[in-house]
Design a protein around this motif. Structure first.
Motif, PDB file in Angstrom:
ATOM      1  N   THR A 203     -17.905  15.764 -11.768  1.00 22.98           N
ATOM      2  CA  THR A 203     -19.199  15.601 -12.429  1.00 22.98           C
ATOM      3  C   THR A 203     -19.085  15.769 -13.939  1.00 22.98           C
ATOM      4  O   THR A 203     -19.689  15.021 -14.722  1.00 22.98           O
TER       5      THR A 203
ATOM      6  N   TYR B  67     -17.441  17.186  -6.550  1.00 22.32           N
ATOM      7  CA  TYR B  67     -18.606  16.647  -7.268  1.00 22.32           C
ATOM      8  C   TYR B  67     -19.686  17.713  -7.222  1.00 22.32           C
ATOM      9  O   TYR B  67     -19.849  18.411  -6.207  1.00 22.32           O
ATOM     10  N   ARG B  68     -20.442  17.797  -8.252  1.00 28.92           N
ATOM     11  CA  ARG B  68     -21.543  18.765  -8.284  1.00 28.92           C
ATOM     12  C   ARG B  68     -22.833  18.161  -7.729  1.00 28.92           C
ATOM     13  O   ARG B  68     -23.770  18.900  -7.423  1.00 28.92           O
ATOM     14  N   GLU B  69     -22.891  16.838  -7.651  1.00 32.81           N
ATOM     15  CA  GLU B  69     -24.068  16.180  -7.105  1.00 32.81           C
ATOM     16  C   GLU B  69     -23.644  15.425  -5.848  1.00 32.81           C
ATOM     17  O   GLU B  69     -22.473  15.079  -5.701  1.00 32.81           O
TER      18      GLU B  69
END
Length: 487
Positions: free
Chosen positions: A352, A465-467
């Protein structure tokens, strides 16, 4: 002839006559006494312990009959208890025969002079009659046959305990065989015996003795299993396979056959794998920015080879030894932990934020902006926990529609790795969303060279991934990416 000579001759004649009379008297006395002992026993004669000196056959029979009427049979058990059966209770009576008369005939009455002194023991075969039915009833009524006094024999057997099996010894008890004892007593009474000691043959025995070969063989076989201990060097605290667990894998049949349930071995190994396999597990990871993310997938982690572990365990299971070893792994990690096996040497990829970090023994050695797989082209880089598979200098990366030469290539997933990207002028930001790579991690050339020098094969790679994203590419599928979704 002179008068003196005549007188001397007379004296001699008189003395001779007197001597003849004495001899005749002695002979008469001798024969009369011999005649007496033809019908009477010598002084000191004893028949079966009964003194019968100077008694006639009839008198002796009367005395023997009196003694027989007082008959007592003493019965002794194995435990030393004494029981008695008396003659009147079984109608025990003397039956006269020729035995006494025969003994008298053999005593040589003309030898009475030399045999009139001393004790002359004689064995008399006494014939007696008794009521067998009453005798059997008397035996059955003895205290040793009363239920309250009887301890029945019990078989030896194997008893399961908290940590195995133990031999419970047989109980001999004191239960007599009634029919056997009645037979022995009848024989003893019939023979005129006054004592009978009951031996082991008169007692009921356990069907299974303490030294039974099958029973002890089964216990030996069981202990061959249960004396084995496997101390597994696995996870943080290890695991122990010992008798407390294995005893439930054993069954003992009614015929003392021992069955070892191999399915329990398979179950144990499956539980071991479920507990300690970390391949693909979701781990909580603290990022370099200080927050925590949860990340799974990838191909990093411990994996027990269940079939090889089963084969090795079965080869060790009857050794009776304590064995210390690791499970048989077909894949290992750096740290022995069932919760967090990454350790403090790893590469962190924050997709991210398009940044990577390399830590060695917990210290940051390198970090840089990068450009990762193009999300809009369905080429997003795989997320998960991996490890550096190999490093290569001067590689050519070939795809369906591209071919790129790189100086440093460090692979961690399927066709995905870190490499220099000389064709890029900038890194980081949001470039990956529209102009990202085909999946690899593009790095500035100097940073790629630096990482290549210090990065070791086998080093964990944590990529996240942060999302929420959905990865549908083939390399994401093959790489077991955490965010892979089939189309």
């Amino acid at each position: 002839m002179s008068k003196q000579k005549s007188s001397a001759k007379t004296v001699v004649i008189v003395l001779g006559i007197m001597l003849c009379f004495v001899l005749i008297a002695l002979l008469v006395c001798y024969f009369l006494t011999a005649s007496y002992y033809a019908k009477h026993f010598f002084p000191g004669t004893v028949l079966n312990g009964i003194a019968v000196d100077k008694m006639t056959v009839e008198e002796t029979e009367d005395k023997v009959a009196q003694e027989v009427a007082d008959y007592v049979l003493s019965i002794y058990t194995r435990d030393g208890e004494k029981y008695e059966i008396i003659g009147p209770d079984i109608d025990y009576v003397y039956v006269p025969g020729t035995e006494i008369s025969d003994i008298l005939q053999e005593q040589e009455n003309y030898s009475w002079i030399t045999k009139r002194k001393g004790v002359k023991e004689q064995h008399l075969e006494v014939s007696a009659a008794f009521n067998e039915q009453k005798l059997d009833q008397q035996v059955a009524s003895l205290g040793c046959f009363q239920e309250k006094n009887v301890t029945k024999p019990k078989d030896a057997y194997l008893r399961e305990t908290e940590d195995g099996y133990e031999l419970v010894k047989a109980i001999e008890g004191n239960q007599l065989k009634l029919a056997k004892v009645q037979k022995l007593v009848r024989e003893a009474v019939d023979a005129g015996e006054t004592e009978l000691t009951l031996t082991d043959k008169a007692y009921e025995k356990p069907a299974v003795a303490s030294d039974d070969a099958r029973l002890n063989g089964a216990l030996k076989e069981i202990n061959a299993y249960l004396d084995t201990t496997i101390q597994y060097d696995v996870g943080e605290n290890g695991e122990v396979l010992d008798r407390k667990i294995m005893k439930d894998w054993i069954t003992v049949g009614a015929d003392y056959t021992v069955t070892f349930d191999e399915s329990k071995v398979i179950g144990f190994i499956q539980n071991l794998a479920s507990k300690y396999n970390t391949y693909g597990s979701v781990r909580e990871f603290q990022t370099s920015l200080g927050d925590k993310v949860k990340i799974g997938g990838g191909d990093y982690g411990w994996v027990i080879d269940k079939e090889k572990e089963r084969a090795q365990l079965m080869s060790e299971i009857k050794s009776g030894k304590t064995i210390k070893r690791e499970p048989v792994f077909n894949q290992t990690a750096l740290v022995k932990s069932e919760r967090y096996d990454i350790g403090n040497t790893y590469v962190e990829i924050d997709y991210t934020n398009q940044h990577i970090y390399y830590y060695k023994d917990g210290k940051l050695k390198l970090d840089t902006d990068v450009v990762t797989g193009n999300i809009s082209w369905n080429s997003g880089s795989p997320d998960g926990i991996y490890k550096i598979v190999y490093k290569q200098r001067d590689a050519t990366l070939v795809g369906e529609d591209y071919e790129s030469d790189v100086e440093y290539f460090m692979v961690f997933a399927y066709n995905v790795g870190f490499h220099d990207a000389s064709w890029r002028n900038e890194f980081g930001k949001q470039i990956y969303k529209s102009s990202g790579s085909h999946g690899c991690i593009n790095m500035p050339g100097d940073k790629a060279a630096q990482l290549y020098q210090i990065l070791e094969v086998g080093t964990p790679v944590v990529a996240y991934y942060r999302e929420p994203v959905e990865l549908t590419s083939e390399n994401a599928r093959i790489s077991n990416a955490y965010s892979y979704r089939s189309q």
